[in-house]
Design a protein around this motif. Structure first.
Motif, mmCIF file in Angstrom:
data_model
loop_
_atom_site.group_PDB
_atom_site.id
_atom_site.type_symbol
_atom_site.label_atom_id
_atom_site.label_comp_id
_atom_site.label_asym_id
_atom_site.label_seq_id
_atom_site.Cartn_x
_atom_site.Cartn_y
_atom_site.Cartn_z
ATOM 1 N N ASP A 69 0.808 -1.221 0.000
ATOM 2 C CA ASP A 69 0.000 0.000 0.000
ATOM 3 C C ASP A 69 0.841 1.271 0.000
ATOM 4 O O ASP A 69 0.279 2.376 0.027
ATOM 5 C CB ASP A 69 -0.928 0.016 1.215
ATOM 6 N N THR A 70 2.160 1.130 -0.006
ATOM 7 C CA THR A 70 3.025 2.313 0.014
ATOM 8 C C THR A 70 3.806 2.515 -1.290
ATOM 9 O O THR A 70 4.249 3.628 -1.571
ATOM 10 C CB THR A 70 4.042 2.241 1.172
ATOM 11 N N THR A 71 3.970 1.455 -2.075
ATOM 12 C CA THR A 71 4.761 1.586 -3.307
ATOM 13 C C THR A 71 4.308 0.570 -4.343
ATOM 14 O O THR A 71 3.814 -0.514 -3.991
ATOM 15 C CB THR A 71 6.258 1.396 -3.013
ATOM 16 N N LYS A 72 4.497 0.933 -5.612
ATOM 17 C CA LYS A 72 4.181 0.029 -6.727
ATOM 18 C C LYS A 72 5.442 -0.561 -7.353
ATOM 19 O O LYS A 72 5.372 -1.212 -8.387
ATOM 20 C CB LYS A 72 3.392 0.787 -7.808
ATOM 21 N N VAL A 73 6.580 -0.322 -6.732
ATOM 22 C CA VAL A 73 7.846 -0.711 -7.349
ATOM 23 C C VAL A 73 8.003 -2.227 -7.418
ATOM 24 O O VAL A 73 8.780 -2.739 -8.239
ATOM 25 C CB VAL A 73 9.025 -0.069 -6.591
ATOM 26 N N ASP A 74 7.265 -2.972 -6.596
ATOM 27 C CA ASP A 74 7.406 -4.425 -6.591
ATOM 28 C C ASP A 74 6.953 -5.057 -7.899
ATOM 29 O O ASP A 74 7.469 -6.094 -8.310
ATOM 30 C CB ASP A 74 6.607 -5.042 -5.433
ATOM 31 N N TYR A 75 5.967 -4.442 -8.557
ATOM 32 C CA TYR A 75 5.408 -5.069 -9.762
ATOM 33 C C TYR A 75 5.402 -4.161 -10.989
ATOM 34 O O TYR A 75 5.012 -4.599 -12.073
ATOM 35 C CB TYR A 75 3.973 -5.547 -9.491
ATOM 36 N N ALA A 76 5.826 -2.933 -10.859
ATOM 37 C CA ALA A 76 5.855 -2.032 -12.021
ATOM 38 C C ALA A 76 7.019 -1.061 -11.844
ATOM 39 O O ALA A 76 6.822 0.102 -11.481
ATOM 40 C CB ALA A 76 4.536 -1.283 -12.175
ATOM 41 N N ILE A 77 8.215 -1.526 -12.112
ATOM 42 C CA ILE A 77 9.428 -0.771 -11.774
ATOM 43 C C ILE A 77 9.539 0.584 -12.480
ATOM 44 O O ILE A 77 9.727 1.607 -11.826
ATOM 45 C CB ILE A 77 10.679 -1.638 -12.039
ATOM 46 N N PRO A 78 9.421 0.652 -13.824
ATOM 47 C CA PRO A 78 9.754 1.928 -14.477
ATOM 48 C C PRO A 78 8.643 2.970 -14.515
ATOM 49 O O PRO A 78 8.786 3.964 -15.204
ATOM 50 C CB PRO A 78 10.090 1.490 -15.921
ATOM 51 N N LEU A 79 7.509 2.764 -13.851
ATOM 52 C CA LEU A 79 6.435 3.742 -13.916
ATOM 53 C C LEU A 79 6.914 5.108 -13.441
ATOM 54 O O LEU A 79 7.777 5.220 -12.575
ATOM 55 C CB LEU A 79 5.242 3.281 -13.077
ATOM 56 N N ARG A 80 6.304 6.164 -14.011
ATOM 57 C CA ARG A 80 6.773 7.521 -13.729
ATOM 58 C C ARG A 80 6.694 7.865 -12.241
ATOM 59 O O ARG A 80 7.567 8.577 -11.718
ATOM 60 C CB ARG A 80 5.946 8.541 -14.521
ATOM 61 N N ASP A 81 5.646 7.408 -11.552
ATOM 62 C CA ASP A 81 5.537 7.771 -10.143
ATOM 63 C C ASP A 81 6.610 7.101 -9.295
ATOM 64 O O ASP A 81 6.986 7.632 -8.245
ATOM 65 C CB ASP A 81 4.144 7.462 -9.596
ATOM 66 N N ASN A 82 7.124 5.943 -9.733
ATOM 67 C CA ASN A 82 8.221 5.327 -8.988
ATOM 68 C C ASN A 82 9.504 6.136 -9.113
ATOM 69 O O ASN A 82 10.373 6.085 -8.233
ATOM 70 C CB ASN A 82 8.465 3.897 -9.481
ATOM 71 N N TRP A 83 9.649 6.867 -10.204
ATOM 72 C CA TRP A 83 10.791 7.774 -10.363
ATOM 73 C C TRP A 83 10.560 9.089 -9.625
ATOM 74 O O TRP A 83 11.486 9.689 -9.085
ATOM 75 C CB TRP A 83 11.027 8.072 -11.847
ATOM 76 N N ALA A 84 9.311 9.560 -9.597
ATOM 77 C CA ALA A 84 9.025 10.911 -9.129
ATOM 78 C C ALA A 84 8.816 11.006 -7.622
ATOM 79 O O ALA A 84 9.276 11.963 -6.985
ATOM 80 C CB ALA A 84 7.789 11.456 -9.853
ATOM 81 N N LEU A 85 8.117 10.035 -7.034
ATOM 82 C CA LEU A 85 7.745 10.154 -5.624
ATOM 83 C C LEU A 85 8.933 10.233 -4.660
ATOM 84 O O LEU A 85 8.818 10.882 -3.614
ATOM 85 C CB LEU A 85 6.807 9.015 -5.234
ATOM 86 N N PRO A 86 10.075 9.584 -4.949
ATOM 87 C CA PRO A 86 11.227 9.824 -4.066
ATOM 88 C C PRO A 86 11.639 11.289 -3.997
ATOM 89 O O PRO A 86 12.032 11.789 -2.928
ATOM 90 C CB PRO A 86 12.328 8.953 -4.687
ATOM 91 N N TYR A 87 11.542 11.995 -5.127
ATOM 92 C CA TYR A 87 11.873 13.429 -5.118
ATOM 93 C C TYR A 87 10.830 14.213 -4.321
ATOM 94 O O TYR A 87 11.168 15.176 -3.616
ATOM 95 C CB TYR A 87 11.958 13.961 -6.547
ATOM 96 N N PHE A 88 9.576 13.815 -4.431
ATOM 97 C CA PHE A 88 8.531 14.482 -3.648
ATOM 98 C C PHE A 88 8.749 14.250 -2.162
ATOM 99 O O PHE A 88 8.556 15.158 -1.342
ATOM 100 C CB PHE A 88 7.157 13.959 -4.074
ATOM 101 N N SER A 89 9.169 13.045 -1.800
ATOM 102 C CA SER A 89 9.453 12.747 -0.399
ATOM 103 C C SER A 89 10.595 13.615 0.123
ATOM 104 O O SER A 89 10.537 14.133 1.250
ATOM 105 C CB SER A 89 9.802 11.259 -0.242
ATOM 106 N N CYS A 90 11.626 13.790 -0.697
ATOM 107 C CA CYS A 90 12.736 14.680 -0.308
ATOM 108 C C CYS A 90 12.258 16.121 -0.201
ATOM 109 O O CYS A 90 12.696 16.871 0.688
ATOM 110 C CB CYS A 90 13.871 14.578 -1.324
ATOM 111 N N GLN A 91 11.369 16.524 -1.100
ATOM 112 C CA GLN A 91 10.841 17.880 -1.053
ATOM 113 C C GLN A 91 10.043 18.115 0.221
ATOM 114 O O GLN A 91 10.143 19.170 0.854
ATOM 115 C CB GLN A 91 9.962 18.124 -2.299
ATOM 116 N N VAL A 92 9.241 17.113 0.610
ATOM 117 C CA VAL A 92 8.459 17.232 1.845
ATOM 118 C C VAL A 92 9.384 17.297 3.053
ATOM 119 O O VAL A 92 9.148 18.083 3.986
ATOM 120 C CB VAL A 92 7.468 16.052 1.964
ATOM 121 N N ALA A 93 10.455 16.496 3.055
ATOM 122 C CA ALA A 93 11.414 16.535 4.158
ATOM 123 C C ALA A 93 12.080 17.907 4.248
ATOM 124 O O ALA A 93 12.240 18.468 5.345
ATOM 125 C CB ALA A 93 12.462 15.437 3.975
ATOM 126 N N ALA A 94 12.471 18.453 3.085
ATOM 127 C CA ALA A 94 13.085 19.785 3.074
ATOM 128 C C ALA A 94 12.095 20.850 3.515
ATOM 129 O O ALA A 94 12.454 21.782 4.262
ATOM 130 C CB ALA A 94 13.615 20.092 1.674
#
Length: 654
Positions: A136-161
């Protein structure tokens, strides 16, 4: 027979088996990464992608713009310049980068929870909950190259900053670091995901509420607005003047905020009236500027993604009863359904949901008290002490209260939004149970007299996460280790056989039609031209997909032949799984959606029945009789697929 031949066949099949694990849209993105590596140079590869006439039949597209391929461009460049060709295979490098970003994602959640609570135990607990609730937290287990799997780590860093930037207890050097990190990650987030500006709009609403009640210094809000505007401008340029960014609700919100601040500064009134007027101006100007920008975009630009999204939302919430195949198909997607009970059950079993509701309730009540004090003219305290018991006066906490509530409201409507909400539920809950300030706030309300609230808060902020951690360790640790160590292999011999036939028998100029998910695999494994692509954000491609899906409708051979010929189709692939699709949800099968769109349904006593003077094409064509044999010739078949050549010269046989 040449002894090298069997080895070649084995290598070919091994490569095919590896590539078909990238299903649908995932395969399409990996194809372009592979294309960049096979290009003579990086510059030549970009040139070919920007003038791609070998992907969609009858069209020359800018694949970088249309598919947001910046992650593939950057990854292929890293692979070249780091000299990884002699160390690691391209596919493992690609997967490694994606999983590396997921590690960054988790680290950012760890830092956010640590910064807010003041203890690394909160970060550890946030990561534990994230991993346990992985489905329920990530789709990387079954759909690796999807755009949100690339983008959400940056959003997480943005929220931390952003969390660090909003904090009152931060020095100038740390504030500057958070500002620069927030700027870089916001820009990258917008650049790599076409839907990122909608996510930032929701974040902007949370910040808008803070600004409306003067819960954060005006200087910081102005700096955040600069980050948003500069990121939108740079992304607009690098995304080839993307019209969606001009009509973005985020841009409307930013402009309305600037105008509201200007009008407020030039109006003399009492503090309460000023804040209420500011709130009204925000809403009014946001609405009017949103309409203005949508109108300008509609007049100047041919692409109407925002219009389609608006229509989809109207149908979703029952405001519009006019539907078509594309809208109904999207409504049937799992990500647009309401969350199932299993989702809440999983969060409850992992103990995150009960504690989340407790933490949210305490922080929300304290935040409402702070808002009341601000409306009454009382200034916010910047140097809070632990014994004050005012967790709702910390700007970063207030932001996360609004953040989790807004994204939570969307997650209650669209299941796909859980991937944006659940990670921050884990982070926010871990912060709360480990924060002495939260427990002091609660005990101040309860007016404890038998024991000092601060002492009890310090005890509970250590004991509660310790008990939670031990229970999670005992129940989930063996299971998580077993899941992570398990090598899940995807093997589909029928698909491998189909792709091998396409590579060895189809001419290079061939154009294939079929379901978009299968065509993504066809493009990856063979490189041949296809009629459509598995993209849900491109209206033109969705309409093309509707045309190619007509092979599963109740249409005549002549009608289907004309539709396929319109897209210059050479071969059409019919899938048994779609032709004989079984589903508990009647009305969401592809053939049901087509029957509804083609007006081939009748309703009797609440039941839906399909009716047409023509049989279902995918069934009739297998009978191998005229007129189907006049237009189509079967050239390949196995248990799962039937491939028919679209005859260029019609042969009438009776």
């Amino acid at each position: 027979m040449n002894s090298a031949y069997p080895a070649f066949v084995f290598i070919l099949f091994q490569e095919l088996e590896r590539e078909i694990t990238f299903q649908g849209g995932s395969g399409l993105y990996y194809y372009y990464y592979k294309h960049m590596l096979t290009a003579p140079s990086f510059e030549r590869g970009i040139y070919e992608l920007m003038r791609d006439n070998r992907t969609v039949s009858g069209q020359t597209i800018n694949a970088v713009e249309r598919l947001s391929l910046y992650p593939e461009l950057i990854t292929s460049l890293l692979y070249r310049i780091t000299g990884s060709q002699d160390v690691i295979e391209p596919v493992y490098f690609y997967i490694g980068v994606v999983f590396g970003l997921q590690a960054v994602y988790v680290t950012a959640l760890f830092v956010s929870s640590w910064v807010m609570s003041g203890t690394c135990v909160a970060g550890i607990l946030a990561v534990a909950w994230y991993v346990i609730n992985r489905p329920d937290t990530t789709k990387v287990d079954y759909a690796i190259p999807l755009r949100d799997n690339w983008a959400l780590p940056y959003f997480s860093c943005q929220v931390a900053a952003l969390t660090g930037f909003l904090s009152n207890n931060i020095n100038s050097a740390s504030e500057m670091f958070c500002y620069l990190l927030m700027s870089a990650t916001t820009f990258t987030f917008i650049l790599v995901w076409e839907h990122s500006h909608y996510v930032l709009f929701i974040q902007g609403l949370a910040l808008f509420l803070l600004d409306s009640f003067d819960l954060v210094p005006s200087r910081k809000m102005a700096d955040i607005h600069k980050v948003y505007l500069s990121s939108l401008f740079l992304a607009y340029v690098l995304q080839f003047q993307n019209p969606a960014l001009l009509s973005s609700p985020l841009l409307s919100l930013l402009i309305s905020s600037v105008l509201a601040r200007y009008f407020q500064q030039n109006m003399k009134m009492g503090p309460l009236v000023a804040r209420l007027m500011k709130l009204f101006l925000h809403f009014y100007l946001c609405f009017t500027t949103g309409i203005t920008f949508s109108y300008v975009a509609k007049r100047l630009m041919p692409v109407r993604e925002s219009d389609f999204i608006l229509k989809f939302l109207e149908v979703k919430f029952g405001l519009n009863t006019t539907t078509d195949f594309v809208t109904n198909r999207l409504l049937c997607q799992e990500c647009f359904q309401t969350p199932s009970q299993d989702f809440f059950l999983r969060l409850t079993q992992a103990s995150v949901l009960p504690f989340y509701l407790l933490v949210l309730l305490i922080c929300l009540i304290s935040t409402l008290q702070t808002i009341y004090r601000r409306l009454s003219g009382e200034p916010m305290k910047t140097n809070l002490r632990l014994e004050d018991g005012r967790i709702g006066e910390q700007p970063e906490v207030i932001y996360h209260v609004f953040h989790t509530m807004l994204f939570g409201a969307l997650a209650m409507v669209f299941e796909g939004m859980k991937y944006l909400w659940t990670p921050y539920v884990c982070m926010f809950t871990a912060f709360g149970v480990c924060s002495p300030e939260l427990w002091v706030t609660l005990f101040r309300w309860l007016r404890l007299k038998s024991i000092h609230p601060v002492v009890l808060a310090l005890i509970l902020s250590t004991a509660v996460p310790t008990i939670i951690g031990f229970s999670l360790w005992r129940e989930y640790f063996p299971r998580v280790i077993a899941e992570l160590s398990e090598l899940q292999e995807f093997y589909d011999p029928d698909t491998v056989e189909l792709m091998n036939w396409i590579k060895t028998h189809a001419p290079m100029a061939a154009v294939f039609a079929g379901s978009p998910q299968l065509l993504g695999s066809v493009k990856l494994c063979s490189g041949w031209t296809v009629t459509s692509l598995p993209l849900y954000s491109d209206i033109d491609l969705l309409r093309r997909s509707e045309d190619t899906y007509q092979v599963y409708a109740m249409r005549s051979a002549e009608d289907v032949y004309k539709i396929l010929s319109l897209h210059k189709t050479s071969y059409v692939i019919i899938e048994e799984s779609l032709c004989n699709e079984l589903s508990h949800t009647k009305g969401c099968r592809i053939k049901d959606l087509l029957d509804i769109a083609n007006s081939h349904v009748v309703y009797d006593k609440g039941e839906m029945y399909s009716f047409s003077k023509h049989g279902r094409f995918c069934h009739e064509i297998k009978m191998n009789y005229s007129p189907y044999t006049n237009y189509f010739s079967r050239v390949f078949w196995n248990r799962s697929y039937h491939v028919y050549k679209v005859n260029s010269v019609i042969s009438f046989q009776y």
